[in-house]
Design a protein around this motif. Structure first.
Motif, PDB file in Angstrom:
ATOM      1  N   ASP A  12       0.800  -1.223   0.000  1.00  0.00           N
ATOM      2  CA  ASP A  12       0.000   0.000   0.000  1.00  0.00           C
ATOM      3  C   ASP A  12       0.836   1.278   0.000  1.00  0.00           C
ATOM      4  O   ASP A  12       0.290   2.370   0.170  1.00  0.00           O
ATOM      5  CB  ASP A  12      -0.929   0.013   1.214  1.00  0.00           C
ATOM      6  CG  ASP A  12      -0.174  -0.058   2.534  1.00  0.00           C
ATOM      7  OD1 ASP A  12       0.930  -0.631   2.557  1.00  0.00           O
ATOM      8  OD2 ASP A  12      -0.695   0.439   3.552  1.00  0.00           O
ATOM      9  N   VAL A  13       2.165   1.171  -0.175  1.00  0.00           N
ATOM     10  CA  VAL A  13       3.010   2.366  -0.118  1.00  0.00           C
ATOM     11  C   VAL A  13       4.025   2.376  -1.261  1.00  0.00           C
ATOM     12  O   VAL A  13       4.243   1.365  -1.929  1.00  0.00           O
ATOM     13  CB  VAL A  13       3.781   2.450   1.227  1.00  0.00           C
ATOM     14  CG1 VAL A  13       2.817   2.464   2.410  1.00  0.00           C
ATOM     15  CG2 VAL A  13       4.795   1.321   1.351  1.00  0.00           C
ATOM     16  N   ASP A  14       4.638   3.537  -1.470  1.00  0.00           N
ATOM     17  CA  ASP A  14       5.783   3.665  -2.354  1.00  0.00           C
ATOM     18  C   ASP A  14       7.032   3.767  -1.488  1.00  0.00           C
ATOM     19  O   ASP A  14       7.086   4.584  -0.554  1.00  0.00           O
ATOM     20  CB  ASP A  14       5.681   4.920  -3.227  1.00  0.00           C
ATOM     21  CG  ASP A  14       4.604   4.799  -4.290  1.00  0.00           C
ATOM     22  OD1 ASP A  14       4.396   3.681  -4.793  1.00  0.00           O
ATOM     23  OD2 ASP A  14       3.959   5.823  -4.602  1.00  0.00           O
ATOM     24  N   SER A  65       9.416   8.124   1.449  1.00  0.00           N
ATOM     25  CA  SER A  65       8.461   7.025   1.237  1.00  0.00           C
ATOM     26  C   SER A  65       7.083   7.466   1.719  1.00  0.00           C
ATOM     27  O   SER A  65       6.954   8.343   2.578  1.00  0.00           O
ATOM     28  CB  SER A  65       8.905   5.767   1.989  1.00  0.00           C
ATOM     29  OG  SER A  65      10.051   5.199   1.394  1.00  0.00           O
ATOM     30  N   SER A  66       6.046   6.847   1.166  1.00  0.00           N
ATOM     31  CA  SER A  66       4.694   7.228   1.578  1.00  0.00           C
ATOM     32  C   SER A  66       4.298   6.537   2.881  1.00  0.00           C
ATOM     33  O   SER A  66       4.961   5.602   3.337  1.00  0.00           O
ATOM     34  CB  SER A  66       3.688   6.904   0.462  1.00  0.00           C
ATOM     35  OG  SER A  66       3.766   5.549   0.076  1.00  0.00           O
ATOM     36  N   TRP A  67       3.249   7.046   3.492  1.00  0.00           N
ATOM     37  CA  TRP A  67       2.749   6.518   4.764  1.00  0.00           C
ATOM     38  C   TRP A  67       1.638   5.516   4.507  1.00  0.00           C
ATOM     39  O   TRP A  67       0.856   5.660   3.560  1.00  0.00           O
ATOM     40  CB  TRP A  67       2.212   7.645   5.638  1.00  0.00           C
ATOM     41  CG  TRP A  67       3.228   8.668   6.052  1.00  0.00           C
ATOM     42  CD1 TRP A  67       4.509   8.803   5.593  1.00  0.00           C
ATOM     43  CD2 TRP A  67       3.036   9.718   7.001  1.00  0.00           C
ATOM     44  NE1 TRP A  67       5.132   9.850   6.195  1.00  0.00           N
ATOM     45  CE2 TRP A  67       4.256  10.435   7.068  1.00  0.00           C
ATOM     46  CE3 TRP A  67       1.970  10.106   7.787  1.00  0.00           C
ATOM     47  CZ2 TRP A  67       4.423  11.545   7.914  1.00  0.00           C
ATOM     48  CZ3 TRP A  67       2.126  11.194   8.631  1.00  0.00           C
ATOM     49  CH2 TRP A  67       3.339  11.899   8.698  1.00  0.00           C
ATOM     50  N   ASP A  72       0.007   0.204   8.701  1.00  0.00           N
ATOM     51  CA  ASP A  72       0.564  -1.145   8.665  1.00  0.00           C
ATOM     52  C   ASP A  72       2.085  -1.048   8.717  1.00  0.00           C
ATOM     53  O   ASP A  72       2.754  -0.908   7.683  1.00  0.00           O
ATOM     54  CB  ASP A  72       0.110  -1.874   7.399  1.00  0.00           C
ATOM     55  CG  ASP A  72       0.661  -3.299   7.324  1.00  0.00           C
ATOM     56  OD1 ASP A  72       1.274  -3.750   8.313  1.00  0.00           O
ATOM     57  OD2 ASP A  72       0.471  -3.951   6.279  1.00  0.00           O
ATOM     58  N   TYR A  73       2.611  -1.104   9.923  1.00  0.00           N
ATOM     59  CA  TYR A  73       4.050  -1.031  10.135  1.00  0.00           C
ATOM     60  C   TYR A  73       4.550  -2.259  10.893  1.00  0.00           C
ATOM     61  O   TYR A  73       5.512  -2.181  11.654  1.00  0.00           O
ATOM     62  CB  TYR A  73       4.411   0.265  10.877  1.00  0.00           C
ATOM     63  CG  TYR A  73       4.055   1.506  10.084  1.00  0.00           C
ATOM     64  CD1 TYR A  73       4.778   1.855   8.941  1.00  0.00           C
ATOM     65  CD2 TYR A  73       2.973   2.308  10.440  1.00  0.00           C
ATOM     66  CE1 TYR A  73       4.444   2.973   8.193  1.00  0.00           C
ATOM     67  CE2 TYR A  73       2.635   3.430   9.706  1.00  0.00           C
ATOM     68  CZ  TYR A  73       3.378   3.768   8.584  1.00  0.00           C
ATOM     69  OH  TYR A  73       3.042   4.884   7.829  1.00  0.00           O
TER      70      TYR A  73
END
Length: 279
Positions: A12-14, A65-67, A72-73
């Protein structure tokens, strides 16, 4: 210190990354700690890239980077991001190099995905975290405001010298100007977790599987302690040697922030380890 940058989609991120050097020896992928981002690895990354590619990423929720909109970390997700970058770069295997919390990500990735990892370097990280460093980190990150009034305020909050031009450039890269002030390029998820820990007196435990993973690691492994670290007790270096006699455990001059304090010493230690290991 010329390098290129890129991005890759991971779930879901870059994920943003910086690339140093050119193909040669086994490539290195660097994962930063909770108070850092890929910018902090430009000097050390350049020094290590004399005979190979070196890539430093911004973890999801950090830097460029995107959040994650769902926050989800999880460690598993951060590990998957590492593999996504490797896949994007066409790397079958890499040496994973993690600093502090990034060491946790790299160690877990090496344990979960052993066919993708040729070597492991843990920079001022071992599964036992020294109490003074844990407390200091919790207070500093947990007390972070939503925004700072100025770059000077952010630097002073982190006990940095606003008159230091090099450090100021670093902070200007790690802050973004908003209509309310200067926001740190780190998802407030991390701040909120530490804040809850401070309020309840209960911090998230370090995963119990990390020591067994480290003890069973059969690939070339280097564990580095900063001589003035408040996060890595000197006695823990002996525990690393006891748990895994195959691992190389050393100490070099510097604080927890070895890439900032002693990039030359860090790069020299890494290059010697890679040469000795045939990587």
């Amino acid at each position: 210190m010329t390098h290129t940058t890129g991005r890759v989609r991971s779930s879901d991120v870059d994920i943003f990354y910086r690339t140093f050097g050119r193909p040669g020896g086994t490539p290195i992928l660097i994962v930063h700690g909770l108070s850092y981002f890929s910018y902090d690895w430009i000097e050390a990354g350049t020094l290590m890239a004399k005979d190979r590619e070196v890539v430093a990423i911004d973890m999801r929720g950090f830097g460029e980077s995107s959040w994650s909109q769902t926050r989800d970390y999880k460690l598993e997700t951060l590990s998957n991001d590492v593999i996504a970058v490797m896949d994007h770069l066409g790397w079958d295997k890499a040496v994973l190099m993690g600093h502090s919390f990034g060491g946790r990500v790299c160690l877990a990735t090496a344990g979960w995905k052993p066919t993708r990892v040729a070597g492991l370097i843990l920079v001022d990280f071992a599964p036992d975290i020294a109490a003074p460093g844990r407390k200091y980190t919790a207070q500093r990150i947990g007390g972070q405001p939503d925004v700072f009034a100025s770059v000077d305020e952010a630097m002073t909050y982190d006990h940095d010298d606003p008159s230091d031009a090099k450090r100021r450039a670093r902070w200007e890269a790690f802050l973004t100007k908003t209509d309310k002030g200067y926001a740190l390029k780190r998802d407030l998820h991390y701040r909120d977790n530490f804040r809850r820990a401070l309020e309840t007196g209960q911090s998230s435990p370090v995963p119990t599987f990390l020591w067994p993973m480290l003890s069973e690691m059969a690939i070339p492994t280097l564990v580095i302690r900063g001589s003035m670290s408040n996060m890595f007790e000197a006695a823990t270096l002996g525990k690393v040697r006891q748990m895994n006699p195959r691992a190389t455990a050393i100490e070099i001059e510097g604080s927890h922030d070895l890439a900032g304090d002693n990039p030359n010493g860090l790069a020299t230690a890494v290059r010697e380890f890679l040469a000795t290991s045939g990587l």
